[in-house]
Design a protein around this motif. Structure first.
Motif, mmCIF file in Angstrom:
data_model
loop_
_atom_site.group_PDB
_atom_site.id
_atom_site.type_symbol
_atom_site.label_atom_id
_atom_site.label_comp_id
_atom_site.label_asym_id
_atom_site.label_seq_id
_atom_site.Cartn_x
_atom_site.Cartn_y
_atom_site.Cartn_z
ATOM 1 N N LEU A 152 0.780 -1.099 -0.046
ATOM 2 C CA LEU A 152 -0.095 -0.033 -0.177
ATOM 3 C C LEU A 152 0.548 1.460 -0.172
ATOM 4 C CD1 LEU A 152 -2.960 -1.115 2.556
ATOM 5 C CD2 LEU A 152 -3.000 -0.903 0.074
ATOM 6 N N PHE A 153 2.114 1.343 0.897
ATOM 7 C CA PHE A 153 2.853 2.309 0.874
ATOM 8 C C PHE A 153 3.463 2.587 -0.771
ATOM 9 C CE2 PHE A 153 6.779 4.754 1.208
ATOM 10 C CZ PHE A 153 6.370 5.814 2.067
ATOM 11 N N ASN A 154 3.719 1.451 -1.384
ATOM 12 C CA ASN A 154 4.077 1.711 -2.759
ATOM 13 C C ASN A 154 3.415 2.286 -3.658
ATOM 14 O OD1 ASN A 154 6.676 0.574 -1.886
ATOM 15 N ND2 ASN A 154 6.376 -1.344 -2.604
ATOM 16 N N TYR A 155 2.103 1.678 -3.468
ATOM 17 C CA TYR A 155 0.951 2.236 -4.275
ATOM 18 C C TYR A 155 0.585 3.740 -4.063
ATOM 19 C CZ TYR A 155 -3.725 2.251 -6.336
ATOM 20 O OH TYR A 155 -4.948 2.694 -7.084
ATOM 21 N N GLY A 156 0.723 3.961 -2.707
ATOM 22 C CA GLY A 156 0.480 5.392 -2.387
ATOM 23 C C GLY A 156 1.442 6.252 -2.803
ATOM 24 N N SER A 178 -2.660 7.578 5.982
ATOM 25 C CA SER A 178 -3.625 6.748 5.276
ATOM 26 C C SER A 178 -3.727 5.489 5.558
ATOM 27 C CB SER A 178 -3.464 7.222 3.630
ATOM 28 O OG SER A 178 -3.510 8.690 3.618
ATOM 29 N N ILE A 179 -2.511 4.711 5.704
ATOM 30 C CA ILE A 179 -2.586 3.412 6.145
ATOM 31 C C ILE A 179 -2.856 2.974 7.328
ATOM 32 C CG2 ILE A 179 -0.949 1.309 6.265
ATOM 33 C CD1 ILE A 179 0.896 2.719 3.910
ATOM 34 N N GLN A 180 -2.378 4.081 8.401
ATOM 35 C CA GLN A 180 -2.829 3.957 9.655
ATOM 36 C C GLN A 180 -4.351 4.022 9.656
ATOM 37 O OE1 GLN A 180 -0.335 5.753 12.385
ATOM 38 N NE2 GLN A 180 -1.126 4.508 14.056
ATOM 39 N N GLU A 181 -5.009 5.028 9.175
ATOM 40 C CA GLU A 181 -6.299 5.110 9.245
ATOM 41 C C GLU A 181 -7.005 4.159 8.687
ATOM 42 O OE1 GLU A 181 -9.525 8.452 7.391
ATOM 43 O OE2 GLU A 181 -7.792 9.306 8.079
ATOM 44 N N LEU A 182 -6.634 3.833 7.675
ATOM 45 C CA LEU A 182 -7.284 2.444 6.945
ATOM 46 C C LEU A 182 -7.210 1.234 8.030
ATOM 47 C CD1 LEU A 182 -8.562 0.717 4.559
ATOM 48 C CD2 LEU A 182 -6.245 0.329 3.882
ATOM 49 N N PHE A 183 -6.226 1.018 8.471
ATOM 50 C CA PHE A 183 -6.144 -0.300 9.463
ATOM 51 C C PHE A 183 -6.858 0.170 10.983
ATOM 52 C CE2 PHE A 183 -3.293 -1.836 6.400
ATOM 53 C CZ PHE A 183 -3.452 -2.912 6.117
ATOM 54 N N VAL A 201 -14.732 -11.516 0.252
ATOM 55 C CA VAL A 201 -14.251 -10.283 -0.480
ATOM 56 C C VAL A 201 -12.918 -10.613 -0.705
ATOM 57 C CG1 VAL A 201 -13.912 -9.100 1.636
ATOM 58 C CG2 VAL A 201 -14.000 -7.898 -0.441
ATOM 59 N N ALA A 202 -12.209 -10.111 -1.761
ATOM 60 C CA ALA A 202 -10.849 -10.173 -2.361
ATOM 61 C C ALA A 202 -10.070 -9.112 -1.449
ATOM 62 C CB ALA A 202 -10.556 -9.888 -3.670
ATOM 63 N N VAL A 203 -9.471 -9.675 -0.434
ATOM 64 C CA VAL A 203 -8.686 -8.680 0.590
ATOM 65 C C VAL A 203 -7.806 -7.902 -0.166
ATOM 66 C CG1 VAL A 203 -7.087 -8.820 2.249
ATOM 67 C CG2 VAL A 203 -8.771 -10.669 2.233
ATOM 68 N N LYS A 204 -7.025 -8.018 -0.870
ATOM 69 C CA LYS A 204 -5.929 -7.165 -1.845
ATOM 70 C C LYS A 204 -6.790 -6.218 -2.430
ATOM 71 C CE LYS A 204 -1.991 -6.943 -4.963
ATOM 72 N NZ LYS A 204 -1.245 -7.594 -5.756
ATOM 73 N N ASN A 205 -7.978 -6.523 -3.107
ATOM 74 C CA ASN A 205 -8.683 -5.706 -3.869
ATOM 75 C C ASN A 205 -9.327 -4.605 -3.051
ATOM 76 O OD1 ASN A 205 -10.328 -4.332 -5.900
ATOM 77 N ND2 ASN A 205 -11.975 -5.863 -6.102
ATOM 78 N N TYR A 206 -10.039 -5.263 -2.091
ATOM 79 C CA TYR A 206 -10.611 -4.482 -1.053
ATOM 80 C C TYR A 206 -9.721 -3.228 -0.438
ATOM 81 C CZ TYR A 206 -13.204 -2.944 3.270
ATOM 82 O OH TYR A 206 -13.947 -2.125 4.227
ATOM 83 N N LEU A 207 -8.476 -3.819 0.023
ATOM 84 C CA LEU A 207 -7.594 -2.972 0.863
ATOM 85 C C LEU A 207 -7.149 -1.871 -0.337
ATOM 86 C CD1 LEU A 207 -5.609 -5.356 2.857
ATOM 87 C CD2 LEU A 207 -7.173 -3.623 3.558
ATOM 88 N N TYR A 208 -6.599 -2.103 -1.408
ATOM 89 C CA TYR A 208 -6.330 -1.128 -2.371
ATOM 90 C C TYR A 208 -7.400 0.070 -2.521
ATOM 91 C CZ TYR A 208 -1.891 -2.866 -3.976
ATOM 92 O OH TYR A 208 -0.628 -3.069 -3.828
ATOM 93 N N ALA A 265 -10.153 0.874 -0.564
ATOM 94 C CA ALA A 265 -10.355 1.570 0.433
ATOM 95 C C ALA A 265 -9.162 2.580 0.785
ATOM 96 C CB ALA A 265 -10.455 0.694 1.796
ATOM 97 N N PHE A 266 -7.814 1.827 0.436
ATOM 98 C CA PHE A 266 -6.708 2.754 0.854
ATOM 99 C C PHE A 266 -6.544 4.032 -0.356
ATOM 100 C CE2 PHE A 266 -2.117 3.696 -0.490
ATOM 101 C CZ PHE A 266 -1.868 4.443 0.658
ATOM 102 N N ARG A 267 -6.911 3.675 -1.514
ATOM 103 C CA ARG A 267 -6.924 4.694 -2.514
ATOM 104 C C ARG A 267 -8.130 5.880 -2.055
ATOM 105 N NH1 ARG A 267 -9.356 6.394 -7.395
ATOM 106 N NH2 ARG A 267 -7.853 6.892 -8.967
ATOM 107 N N ARG A 268 -9.241 5.584 -1.472
ATOM 108 C CA ARG A 268 -10.331 6.372 -1.109
ATOM 109 C C ARG A 268 -9.759 7.233 0.095
ATOM 110 N NH1 ARG A 268 -14.364 3.186 -1.357
ATOM 111 N NH2 ARG A 268 -13.686 2.253 0.581
ATOM 112 N N THR A 269 -9.142 6.702 0.899
ATOM 113 C CA THR A 269 -8.629 7.318 2.088
ATOM 114 C C THR A 269 -7.397 8.183 1.822
ATOM 115 O OG1 THR A 269 -9.130 5.360 3.489
ATOM 116 C CG2 THR A 269 -7.717 7.033 4.437
#
Length: 189
Positions: free
Chosen positions: A21-25, A38-43, A57-64, A66-70
């Motif tokens: 997520l950090f690399n994506y952000g 953003s990562i901390q808020e997400l978790f 739910v696909a975990v990776k997809n869900y996290l990406y 939600a993280f993108r939105r945050t």
């Protein structure tokens, strides 16, 4: 197990996806503090709402997604604080950096290809660069990319092929095939 409050499972989830997520952000902003917040808020939200989360739910997809939105929300808040008024996600400078060491071709040729690719990527929209990243470097299927980017699957295909057409203009048909091969090889390095 995470959903029933098993903390070690939550820790594993965090450790598995934190760096991804950090690399994506970092593709959206180089402000590490915003990315980490953003990562901390997400978790934190995940932990607080764990009992209400769906299990199918696909975990990776869900996290990406939600993280993108945050992250987008935090970047927009940061920009508002600096009196920037543009509120569209298309202004985010999604970037892709290629590794400096391309062993497939000589250094001189690599520099030329890299320069052409940088020019081609700069000609693309931020969303086109993002879809190239998600497809080639994250290896996500179109349906997951559509969900992350908030598009229909049909629009995702269109955006992806527009991005490829943009690359083809800079590299030609054969050059594009070589470039796609190189991108494919880079994701395994």
């Amino acid at each position: 197990m995470f959903q029933v409050g098993h903390e070690p499972s939550f820790k594993i989830l965090f450790e598995r996806y934190n760096q991804l997520l950090f690399n994506y952000g970092f593709k959206f902003t180089q402000d590490e503090a915003i990315i980490e917040d953003s990562i901390q808020e997400l978790f934190v939200k995940l932990w607080c709402n764990r009992e209400n989360l769906s299990t199918d739910v696909a975990v990776k997809n869900y996290l990406y997604k939600a993280f993108r939105r945050t992250l987008v929300k935090k970047v927009e808040q940061s920009l508002r604080r600096t009196e920037v008024t543009n509120s569209s996600v298309d202004y985010l400078p999604f970037t892709i950096e290629l590794p400096h060491d391309l062993t497939i071709i000589r250094q001189e040729r690599a520099t030329k290809v890299r320069d052409r690719l940088d020019q081609a990527l700069q000609q693309m929209t931020a969303r086109q660069r993002e879809i190239i990243h998600l497809r080639f470097f994250e290896e996500l299927p179109y349906t997951d990319i559509a969900e992350i980017m908030g598009l229909s699957t049909k629009d995702t295909y269109k955006l992806y092929y527009r991005a490829l057409d943009s690359l083809k203009k800079h590299f030609g048909r054969f050059g594009l095939l070589v470039l796609l091969y190189l991108l494919n090889q880079l994701r395994y390095q």
